[in-house]
Design a protein around this motif. Sequence first.
Motif, PDB file in Angstrom:
ATOM      1  N   GLU A   1       4.716 -18.267   5.368  1.00  0.00           N
ATOM      2  CA  GLU A   1       3.494 -18.378   6.165  1.00  0.00           C
ATOM      3  C   GLU A   1       2.341 -17.520   5.663  1.00  0.00           C
ATOM      4  OE1 GLU A   1       6.454 -17.421   7.705  1.00  0.00           O
ATOM      5  OE2 GLU A   1       7.001 -19.452   8.270  1.00  0.00           O
ATOM      6  N   ILE A   2       2.642 -16.448   4.952  1.00  0.00           N
ATOM      7  CA  ILE A   2       1.580 -15.493   4.617  1.00  0.00           C
ATOM      8  C   ILE A   2       1.804 -14.865   3.242  1.00  0.00           C
ATOM      9  CG2 ILE A   2       2.736 -13.539   5.703  1.00  0.00           C
ATOM     10  CD1 ILE A   2      -0.051 -12.620   6.679  1.00  0.00           C
ATOM     11  N   LEU A   3       0.694 -14.529   2.622  1.00  0.00           N
ATOM     12  CA  LEU A   3       0.725 -13.824   1.341  1.00  0.00           C
ATOM     13  C   LEU A   3      -0.259 -12.663   1.442  1.00  0.00           C
ATOM     14  CD1 LEU A   3       1.566 -13.682  -1.677  1.00  0.00           C
ATOM     15  CD2 LEU A   3      -0.422 -15.098  -2.155  1.00  0.00           C
ATOM     16  N   VAL A   4       0.212 -11.434   1.187  1.00  0.00           N
ATOM     17  CA  VAL A   4      -0.636 -10.249   1.222  1.00  0.00           C
ATOM     18  C   VAL A   4      -0.754  -9.745  -0.209  1.00  0.00           C
ATOM     19  CG1 VAL A   4      -0.953  -7.934   2.148  1.00  0.00           C
ATOM     20  CG2 VAL A   4       0.144  -9.693   3.551  1.00  0.00           C
ATOM     21  N   VAL A   5      -2.008  -9.697  -0.711  1.00  0.00           N
ATOM     22  CA  VAL A   5      -2.255  -9.332  -2.098  1.00  0.00           C
ATOM     23  C   VAL A   5      -3.217  -8.164  -2.154  1.00  0.00           C
ATOM     24  CG1 VAL A   5      -3.137 -10.190  -4.304  1.00  0.00           C
ATOM     25  CG2 VAL A   5      -1.941 -11.744  -2.772  1.00  0.00           C
ATOM     26  N   ASP A   6      -2.992  -7.257  -3.096  1.00  0.00           N
ATOM     27  CA  ASP A   6      -3.925  -6.166  -3.358  1.00  0.00           C
ATOM     28  C   ASP A   6      -4.996  -6.707  -4.294  1.00  0.00           C
ATOM     29  OD1 ASP A   6      -5.054  -3.588  -3.534  1.00  0.00           O
ATOM     30  OD2 ASP A   6      -3.951  -3.248  -5.387  1.00  0.00           O
ATOM     31  N   LYS A   7      -6.196  -6.945  -3.780  1.00  0.00           N
ATOM     32  CA  LYS A   7      -7.289  -7.535  -4.560  1.00  0.00           C
ATOM     33  C   LYS A   7      -8.298  -6.462  -4.925  1.00  0.00           C
ATOM     34  CE  LYS A   7     -10.964  -9.489  -2.778  1.00  0.00           C
ATOM     35  NZ  LYS A   7     -12.041  -8.878  -3.478  1.00  0.00           N
ATOM     36  N   PRO A   8      -8.569  -6.284  -6.205  1.00  0.00           N
ATOM     37  CA  PRO A   8      -9.588  -5.310  -6.606  1.00  0.00           C
ATOM     38  C   PRO A   8     -10.959  -5.683  -6.059  1.00  0.00           C
ATOM     39  CG  PRO A   8      -8.336  -6.093  -8.504  1.00  0.00           C
ATOM     40  CD  PRO A   8      -7.967  -6.944  -7.339  1.00  0.00           C
ATOM     41  N   ALA A   9     -11.744  -4.673  -5.739  1.00  0.00           N
ATOM     42  CA  ALA A   9     -13.105  -4.897  -5.249  1.00  0.00           C
ATOM     43  C   ALA A   9     -13.912  -5.649  -6.299  1.00  0.00           C
ATOM     44  CB  ALA A   9     -13.769  -3.576  -4.916  1.00  0.00           C
ATOM     45  N   GLY A  10     -14.681  -6.623  -5.858  1.00  0.00           N
ATOM     46  CA  GLY A  10     -15.551  -7.362  -6.775  1.00  0.00           C
ATOM     47  C   GLY A  10     -14.907  -8.601  -7.358  1.00  0.00           C
ATOM     48  N   LEU A  11     -13.614  -8.803  -7.162  1.00  0.00           N
ATOM     49  CA  LEU A  11     -12.931  -9.980  -7.684  1.00  0.00           C
ATOM     50  C   LEU A  11     -13.187 -11.147  -6.748  1.00  0.00           C
ATOM     51  CD1 LEU A  11     -10.959 -11.103  -9.820  1.00  0.00           C
ATOM     52  CD2 LEU A  11      -9.113 -10.489  -8.268  1.00  0.00           C
TER      53      LEU A  11
ATOM     54  N   LEU B   1      -1.294  12.933 -12.693  1.00  0.00           N
ATOM     55  CA  LEU B   1      -1.592  11.504 -12.802  1.00  0.00           C
ATOM     56  C   LEU B   1      -0.955  10.894 -14.052  1.00  0.00           C
ATOM     57  CD1 LEU B   1      -5.343  11.570 -11.720  1.00  0.00           C
ATOM     58  CD2 LEU B   1      -3.427  10.591 -10.433  1.00  0.00           C
ATOM     59  N   LEU B   2      -0.909  11.654 -15.134  1.00  0.00           N
ATOM     60  CA  LEU B   2      -0.276  11.163 -16.360  1.00  0.00           C
ATOM     61  C   LEU B   2       1.235  11.019 -16.174  1.00  0.00           C
ATOM     62  CD1 LEU B   2      -2.231  13.209 -19.022  1.00  0.00           C
ATOM     63  CD2 LEU B   2      -2.152  10.726 -18.856  1.00  0.00           C
ATOM     64  N   ALA B   3       1.837  11.911 -15.392  1.00  0.00           N
ATOM     65  CA  ALA B   3       3.283  11.871 -15.174  1.00  0.00           C
ATOM     66  C   ALA B   3       3.689  10.881 -14.088  1.00  0.00           C
ATOM     67  CB  ALA B   3       3.781  13.261 -14.802  1.00  0.00           C
ATOM     68  N   ALA B   4       2.726  10.460 -13.268  1.00  0.00           N
ATOM     69  CA  ALA B   4       3.030   9.568 -12.152  1.00  0.00           C
ATOM     70  C   ALA B   4       3.420   8.183 -12.657  1.00  0.00           C
ATOM     71  CB  ALA B   4       1.816   9.454 -11.226  1.00  0.00           C
ATOM     72  N   PRO B   5       4.399   7.564 -12.005  1.00  0.00           N
ATOM     73  CA  PRO B   5       4.751   6.198 -12.388  1.00  0.00           C
ATOM     74  C   PRO B   5       3.632   5.234 -12.001  1.00  0.00           C
ATOM     75  CG  PRO B   5       5.943   6.849 -10.417  1.00  0.00           C
ATOM     76  CD  PRO B   5       5.210   8.064 -10.896  1.00  0.00           C
ATOM     77  N   VAL B   6       3.588   4.089 -12.661  1.00  0.00           N
ATOM     78  CA  VAL B   6       2.574   3.084 -12.344  1.00  0.00           C
ATOM     79  C   VAL B   6       2.832   2.605 -10.916  1.00  0.00           C
ATOM     80  CG1 VAL B   6       1.672   0.811 -12.933  1.00  0.00           C
ATOM     81  CG2 VAL B   6       2.431   2.356 -14.728  1.00  0.00           C
ATOM     82  N   PRO B   7       1.803   2.658 -10.048  1.00  0.00           N
ATOM     83  CA  PRO B   7       2.001   2.208  -8.675  1.00  0.00           C
ATOM     84  C   PRO B   7       2.440   0.737  -8.649  1.00  0.00           C
ATOM     85  CG  PRO B   7      -0.126   3.286  -8.918  1.00  0.00           C
ATOM     86  CD  PRO B   7       0.442   3.132 -10.283  1.00  0.00           C
ATOM     87  N   LEU B   8       3.389   0.428  -7.772  1.00  0.00           N
ATOM     88  CA  LEU B   8       3.910  -0.927  -7.668  1.00  0.00           C
ATOM     89  C   LEU B   8       2.802  -1.919  -7.351  1.00  0.00           C
ATOM     90  CD1 LEU B   8       6.406  -2.723  -7.704  1.00  0.00           C
ATOM     91  CD2 LEU B   8       6.690  -2.251  -5.271  1.00  0.00           C
TER      92      LEU B   8
ATOM     93  N   ILE C   1       1.078  -8.220  -5.469  1.00  0.00           N
ATOM     94  CA  ILE C   1       1.554  -8.873  -4.251  1.00  0.00           C
ATOM     95  C   ILE C   1       2.285  -7.837  -3.408  1.00  0.00           C
ATOM     96  CG2 ILE C   1       3.087 -10.633  -3.302  1.00  0.00           C
ATOM     97  CD1 ILE C   1       2.574 -12.254  -5.845  1.00  0.00           C
ATOM     98  N   LEU C   2       1.767  -7.626  -2.186  1.00  0.00           N
ATOM     99  CA  LEU C   2       2.377  -6.648  -1.290  1.00  0.00           C
ATOM    100  C   LEU C   2       3.463  -7.268  -0.423  1.00  0.00           C
ATOM    101  CD1 LEU C   2      -0.853  -4.804  -0.125  1.00  0.00           C
ATOM    102  CD2 LEU C   2       0.750  -4.107  -1.886  1.00  0.00           C
ATOM    103  N   TYR C   3       3.232  -8.517   0.029  1.00  0.00           N
ATOM    104  CA  TYR C   3       4.194  -9.200   0.891  1.00  0.00           C
ATOM    105  C   TYR C   3       4.007 -10.693   0.722  1.00  0.00           C
ATOM    106  CZ  TYR C   3       6.515 -10.902   5.090  1.00  0.00           C
ATOM    107  OH  TYR C   3       7.331 -11.572   5.951  1.00  0.00           O
ATOM    108  N   GLU C   4       5.111 -11.423   0.714  1.00  0.00           N
ATOM    109  CA  GLU C   4       5.037 -12.887   0.578  1.00  0.00           C
ATOM    110  C   GLU C   4       6.114 -13.523   1.436  1.00  0.00           C
ATOM    111  OE1 GLU C   4       5.105 -16.274  -2.943  1.00  0.00           O
ATOM    112  OE2 GLU C   4       5.541 -14.188  -3.446  1.00  0.00           O
ATOM    113  N   SER C   5       5.704 -14.481   2.242  1.00  0.00           N
ATOM    114  CA  SER C   5       6.644 -15.293   3.016  1.00  0.00           C
ATOM    115  C   SER C   5       6.119 -16.726   2.999  1.00  0.00           C
ATOM    116  CB  SER C   5       6.768 -14.770   4.448  1.00  0.00           C
ATOM    117  OG  SER C   5       5.603 -15.074   5.189  1.00  0.00           O
TER     118      SER C   5
END
Length: 103
Positions: free
Chosen positions: A89-99, A70-77, A83-87
């Motif tokens: 018409e649509i925006l897909v976002v990774d939202k943390p739980a509780g936000l 985990l220490l050697a792993a790159p920071v996940p994109l 933002i996972l996808y944006e066009s």
Amino acid sequence: MPIFSVEKSAEGQSLLEFLQQKIPAAPPAYLKQLIKKGKVTSCSGVLTSSQSLVAGDEIQLPDSGRLLELLAAPVPLVTALGILYESREILVVDKPAGLAIHS
């Protein structure tokens, strides 16, 4: 054995927040488990999740294959951007739980 020094800017943070910043690839549940089992220590002894950090403390983590990966792993994109996808018409976002969200 991984060791992290607590900087002045991190003083007063919870141990979990500090570890999440230092090891962004680690799942929070894994970090909570390490803390709960008493595997996270400093010069003053075993640390608990309720303790606030003090500048100058050295946080020691156990030697573990998974932790080293985990220490050697790159920071996940997804974590870095959110933002996972944006066009038009649509925006897909990774939202943390509780936000909270608004339309």
